[in-house]
Design an enzyme around this catalytic site. Sequence first.
Site, PDB file in Angstrom:
ATOM      1  CB  CYS A   1      37.470  21.338  56.450  1.00 48.78           C
ATOM      2  SG  CYS A   1      36.416  21.082  55.013  1.00 48.78           S
TER       3      CYS A   1
ATOM      4  CG  HIS B   1      40.548  20.499  52.146  1.00 49.78           C
ATOM      5  ND1 HIS B   1      40.641  19.908  53.391  1.00 49.78           N
ATOM      6  CD2 HIS B   1      39.729  21.577  52.283  1.00 49.78           C
ATOM      7  CE1 HIS B   1      39.904  20.604  54.247  1.00 49.78           C
ATOM      8  NE2 HIS B   1      39.342  21.612  53.602  1.00 49.78           N
TER       9      HIS B   1
ATOM     10  CG  HIS C   1      41.617  25.833  56.955  1.00 47.42           C
ATOM     11  ND1 HIS C   1      41.398  24.495  57.179  1.00 47.42           N
ATOM     12  CD2 HIS C   1      40.615  26.242  56.114  1.00 47.42           C
ATOM     13  CE1 HIS C   1      40.310  24.115  56.515  1.00 47.42           C
ATOM     14  NE2 HIS C   1      39.819  25.144  55.868  1.00 47.42           N
TER      15      HIS C   1
ATOM     16  CG  PHE D   1      31.694  23.575  53.993  1.00 44.49           C
ATOM     17  CD1 PHE D   1      32.589  24.555  53.639  1.00 44.49           C
ATOM     18  CD2 PHE D   1      31.108  22.821  52.976  1.00 44.49           C
ATOM     19  CE1 PHE D   1      32.911  24.800  52.302  1.00 44.49           C
ATOM     20  CE2 PHE D   1      31.424  23.048  51.639  1.00 44.49           C
ATOM     21  CZ  PHE D   1      32.319  24.035  51.301  1.00 44.49           C
TER      22      PHE D   1
ATOM     23  CD  GLU E   1      44.205  30.195  57.568  1.00 43.19           C
ATOM     24  OE1 GLU E   1      43.981  29.693  56.450  1.00 43.19           O
ATOM     25  OE2 GLU E   1      44.789  29.581  58.493  1.00 43.19           O
TER      26      GLU E   1
ATOM     27  CE  LYS F   1      43.139  22.049  54.255  1.00 43.54           C
ATOM     28  NZ  LYS F   1      43.592  22.807  55.458  1.00 43.54           N
TER      29      LYS F   1
END
Lengths: 415, 81
Positions: free
Chosen positions: A170, A344, A310, A403, A321, A339
């Site tokens: 991502c 996403h 993010h 990831f 975050e 998002k």
Amino acid sequence: MSNIDVVITGLGATTPLGGDVTSTWDGLIAGRSGVRTIEADWVERFDLPVKIGASLAEEPTETIPRVQARRLDRCEQVALIAARQAWADAGFAEQTDEHTDVEPERLGVSIGSGIGGPVTLLDQDDLLEEHGIRKVSPLTVPMLMPNGPAAHVGIDLKARAGVHSPASACASGAEGIATGFQMIQSGRADVVVAGGAEACIAPITIAGFAQARTVSTRNDDPAHASRPFDTGRDGFVLGEGAGAVVLERADRAAARGARVYARLSGFGITSDAHHITGNHPDGIGQIAAMHHAIRMAGLTASDVGHVNAHATSTVVGDVGEAAAIRKAIGEHAVVTAPKSALGHLVGGAGAVEGIIAILSIYHGLVPATLNLENLDPKVDLDVVSGEARKVELTAAISNSFGFGGHNTALLFTAA
Amino acid sequence: MADKEEILSGLAEIVEEVAGVAQDDVSTEKSFVDDLDIDSLSMVEIAVQAEDKFGVKIPDDELANLKTVGDAVDYVAANSK
């Protein structure tokens, strides 16, 4: 560090909110959601627990001719659309054998993808199982390879300074932009088309993400499913799309009188070395990425007025975050989480969100985070909600994490 | 066995489907690579579809010899059952 300044002179995107940058931005400012019920028959066939996704607002085949489209995976199609838009937006004409606005040897491409073309892989495997090798397309490998999107853009634009395709899940789109920045700063290229692409809404990806318990199951209310920083969040919504920017040497852009949206002043890339899907509990990698970006730009944390987070709408990720932003930048930053509207976009996310951060600086306007009804008390940040907020910005950071423990922060400043 | 006119028009349909060349441009004297701009990947697709349509086998070493549309028509005419 090199002292070559890099500016952004072109933007392109195709997303769940619109088939270009303008419609995407307008959708964000209007507070529209791009999340919908997945209409495909496989949702019922496999009894998937997740029945929602953020599919493209405009089918790529509306833009790409039939014969070209059948040679391209959907991920390659969206990359090509975004790149061509960014190219035209920068004021460049089509590159041909007879005419080039940018010398091919000085033109690079850096477009990341998280997965590449898994749908092609599965479709061709079905054909192999059912009919044997004769029915397997000779285009199988070029359609499924994760460098395919970047390679096709490179061919289309006649870019010969190198084509890169960072794969960091991502964070791929953001890493694509960071890599393009490095190509210019190291002297390899004067112009780079950079970004990211993804188009993998398919039974196997939905099933895989669902089994990892990372996606929202708010199936009865798609528009409210993606809710970063809200106490009711229950996972992200898988989307598809692509974003591309034209990065250009500042002196070259100035010499041709190009419109400059913003400056790309720095980036930070770190890795958690912790867990394959979970971010480090102390956020060390995320904090360091933001610190690196600020230092490279020659700024201090107090200069950064905005963070395009993010924030995917997962229970653990969003608070992690938020804590990292508080530590790396402080509570003064105006934060938003696109998002909430776009879902996403995986490998496309960092690029499209980078574009949104660029436009926030350019327009002095930060889009609202949708569905933020009850701010999680553990977030403790100034998250824009309700409606877009006018803010004069000199510097903004766009975060992208993936990831694998990939952390990328891009730092844009006003031109 | 199909006559050569039928083979040519059937082949032209396949070439249009795979490579986007207008059927009228698919004539016997044309070279697949030099005139119709068809690459090696598309040639494989065209061969597989032609095998199905005309009931022929086109082994790889034969495919390499089919330079023009006319070569392909002649091969199919001589080998289809």
